[in-house]
Design an enzyme around this catalytic site. Structure first.
Site, short mmCIF file in Angstrom:
data_model
loop_
_atom_site.label_atom_id
_atom_site.label_comp_id
_atom_site.label_asym_id
_atom_site.label_seq_id
_atom_site.Cartn_x
_atom_site.Cartn_y
_atom_site.Cartn_z
N GLY B 39 17.20 32.18 18.56
CA GLY B 39 16.68 33.09 19.63
C GLY B 39 15.02 33.76 19.12
O GLY B 39 14.99 34.57 19.89
N CYS B 248 43.95 36.78 37.65
CA CYS B 248 43.55 35.74 38.72
C CYS B 248 44.78 35.88 40.05
O CYS B 248 45.42 35.28 39.39
CB CYS B 248 43.24 35.04 38.07
SG CYS B 248 42.31 33.42 39.69
N CYS B 251 44.84 31.55 40.45
CA CYS B 251 45.58 31.02 39.42
C CYS B 251 46.28 31.98 37.78
O CYS B 251 46.80 30.83 36.97
CB CYS B 251 44.98 30.43 38.81
SG CYS B 251 43.06 31.07 37.50
N CYS B 273 39.36 34.40 39.43
CA CYS B 273 38.46 34.03 38.91
C CYS B 273 36.78 34.21 39.51
O CYS B 273 36.73 33.33 40.49
CB CYS B 273 38.55 32.35 38.09
SG CYS B 273 39.39 32.58 37.12
N CYS B 279 39.30 28.19 37.35
CA CYS B 279 40.68 28.41 38.33
C CYS B 279 40.88 27.36 39.22
O CYS B 279 42.02 27.34 38.83
CB CYS B 279 39.85 29.49 39.47
SG CYS B 279 41.17 30.58 40.47
ZN LIG Z 1 41.90 32.06 38.59
#
Ligand SMILES: [Zn+2]
Ligand SMILES: Nc1ncnc2c1ncn2[C@@H]1O[C@H](COP(=O)(O)OP(=O)(O)OP(=O)(O)O)[C@@H](O)[C@H]1O
Ligand SMILES: [Mg+2]
Lengths: 260, 289
Positions: B39, B248, B251, B273, B279
């Site tokens: 970090g 989505c 999908c 997506c 997807c």
């Molecule tokens: Zn999707």
């Protein structure tokens, strides 16, 4: 041994030099909880410089600043590791600037300003932070309904009170004030002084207050330290110093005020 | 732009991976340091790097310094592999590093990305390289570099918390939705780069190494595998990812970050997506089942 209360703050031989000019010269004093020490002196006498050294903002060139805090070993502020000093200071010390704008975030609400020191110390509960902020607004006599307002919408006196709330919210043991009433109307000043007196008593604070207003010094401080050209030239109980000044410079200071 | 650069002169004139060995060594040193201090933003040299700024040069420099001939590279921009920027970076490396490229997250050994972290969890043998415009999470609050360095050194992050406080006071909840700062290994505050906060939890104990490259600001920071990454929040206003009402439209995924797409001129929209590879994988899996 243990029944002797150690002073919160012991300053010994503090010296600060700028380009070979002695801004503070061999300054020593002690301060207990519940005690207010006033520092008076003409412009350039080293008052703010002394305060900056005490606040951890500027290292002195010589001398010690010893802090005695409950649940901690006595320590020398400027002999601590930098990281340790930076961690310790926000939990024990608050500084109130003459100009409220130096001590506030103007683009952050009143509540955010008061809560920030708590968040810096790790508090993570919004509801609690907010109610503490409102409690403190009440404490400094600002309507808690204004918790979400920006400091810009506050009057000068209110901004100064907000700064005080932000400073005291962490319950510091030591409060340093540089001309906290400067630049305010006389009536506003009087109100602020009342508030400060109440808070000092209520929280048993140890306070160092720099001012060139002897009226403020008399009202607030138990003891007075008079500075001239970086040196402490006279010190004593406020009433004694103001009523029976021993040094010619102090006599001049007191008489010039009385003439006004 | 990148195509122009790589095409300049003979193919043999540039070093492997485009950057010269000196530069790569310098960047690798910064990466090693970044991995060992999770970090922490490691500044890297002021050597001029012959890449046009603003085209993900930070990411490109990191990728160029870690890539080898056996690597398989995937580049995404806003979740898609087929945007101009992603395509040109992919082509660039295919040419200068002679590596295979892919659009499939599972196949890649290095994923260079802007604005998204792939939905499919990354694995031990994968490295995620993020392009970062502004590496300093405190910059929007503190302009002074000296000051931010000090705040990091003392882990004094109350100010960042103030920003969240102000959000809640003003809007009732934390509205910050992208580039939502994280505490890495309970120490440094870091910017996850401008990904949606939806992606933040993917960084927590990820099996893959993540390297962040900021070209303009010349900073590299990293999150090593299995590192704790916590999005800052309040006890009574815990961090939350974005949520959607629908799944989505292509999908049917319910666990992915969705983009709203315009369907027709009438202004009808659907949610799909943002991670096109994810997807497509789901669609072809569904089809083969
Ligand atoms: Zn999707
Ligand atoms: N950062 C600095 N660099 C150089 N000289 C400084 C610095 N700060 C203060 N001084 C000098 O140190 C001396 C003491 O200054 P200081 O600000 O402490 O005075 P003061 O008593 O607070 O005065 P005032 O009442 O005007 O606020 C002055 O001569 C000042 O010019
Ligand atoms: Mg001063």
């Amino acid at each position: 041994m243990s029944d002797v209360v150690k002073p919160v703050l012991q300053v010994n031989g503090l010296t600060k030099v700028f380009d070979r000019r002695l801004a503070c010269q061999d300054i020593s004093f002690t301060l207990h909880r519940g005690e207010v020490l006033g520092i008076v002196g003409e412009s350039g006498s080293g008052k703010s410089t002394l305060l900056k050294c005490l606040a951890g903002l500027m290292p002195p060139d010589a001398g010690n600043i010893t802090l005695s805090l409950p649940d901690r070993e006595e320590c020398d502020l400027w002999r601590l590791e930098e990281a340790e000093r930076e961690r310790l200071l926000p939990t024990i010390l608050a500084i109130i600037h003459q100009n409220a704008r130096d001590g506030l975030r103007l683009d952050v609400s009143a509540g955010g300003n008061i809560s920030e020191p708590l968040m810096t110390n790790g508090h993570r509960h919004y509801g609690t932070l907010r109610s503490v902020a409102m409690e403190w607004l009440k404490n400094v006599e600002i309507d808690p309904a204004r918790v979400d307002d920006l400091p810009q919408t506050f009057s000068g006196g209110m901004q100064q009170r907000l700064q005080i709330a932000r400073g005291l919210v962490t319950h510091p043991q030591l409060v340093l004030m540089d001309e906290p009433t400067g630049g305010l109307d006389v009536s506003v000043q009087a109100k602020l002084l009342d508030l400060l007196r109440r808070l000092v008593r209520e929280f048993n604070l140890a306070v160092v207050i720099v001012t060139h207003d002897l009226g403020v010094a008399r009202l607030l401080s138990d003891r007075l330290m008079v500075m001239q050209s970086g040196r402490v030239i006279e010190t004593g109980l406020s009433d004694r110093v103001l009523e029976d000044p021993r040094q010619p410079y102090t006599q001049l200071l007191v008489s010039s005020v009385l003439q006004v | 732009m990148l195509d122009d650069l790589a095409l300049n002169g003979e193919a043999e004139e540039y070093s492997y991976g485009f950057l010269d060995e000196q530069t790569k060594r310098m960047i690798r040193r910064a990466i090693l340091k970044a991995v060992s201090i999770p970090g922490y933003q490691v500044p890297f040299g002021d050597r001029e790097i012959p890449l046009p700024p603003g085209w993900g040069t930070g990411g490109i420099q990191v990728t160029a310094s870690i890539i080898g001939k056996t690597d398989c590279l995937k580049v995404i921009d806003q979740g898609a592999d087929d945007t101009t920027n992603a395509v040109s970076i992919r082509r660039f490396f295919a040419r200068v590093a002679r590596v295979n490229t892919t659009e499939s997250t599972g196949e890649a050994t290095i994923v260079q990305s802007r604005h998204r972290i792939p939905e499919r969890p990354l694995q031990d043998d994968q490295i995620l390289v993020m392009q970062v415009p502004q590496p300093e999470p405190l910059r929007r609050l503190v302009t002074s570099e000296v000051e931010t360095r000090k705040l990091h050194a003392f882990a004094r992050y109350g100010l960042m918390q103030v920003r969240l406080y102000e959000d809640i006071a003003r809007y009732g909840n934390i509205v910050m939705s992208h580039d939502y700062p994280v505490r890495v290994h309970d120490r440094y505050l870091a910017s996850p780069s401008p990904v949606p906060k939806f992606d933040n939890p993917k960084l927590h104990r990820s099996r893959a190494l993540t390297i962040f490259g900021a070209g303009r600001e010349r900073r590299i920071y990293a999150i090593p595998p299995f590192t704790d990454v916590r999005s800052i929040d309040f006890d009574d206003h815990p961090f939350e990812r974005q949520k959607w009402q629908s799944c989505c439209a292509r999908c049917g995924a319910e666990d992915s970050y969705l983009d709203e797409m315009l369907l027709d001129d009438a202004g009808n929209t659907q949610f799909v997506c943002s991670d096109t590879s994810y997807c497509n994988d789901r669609l072809s899996e569904g089809a083969s089942r």
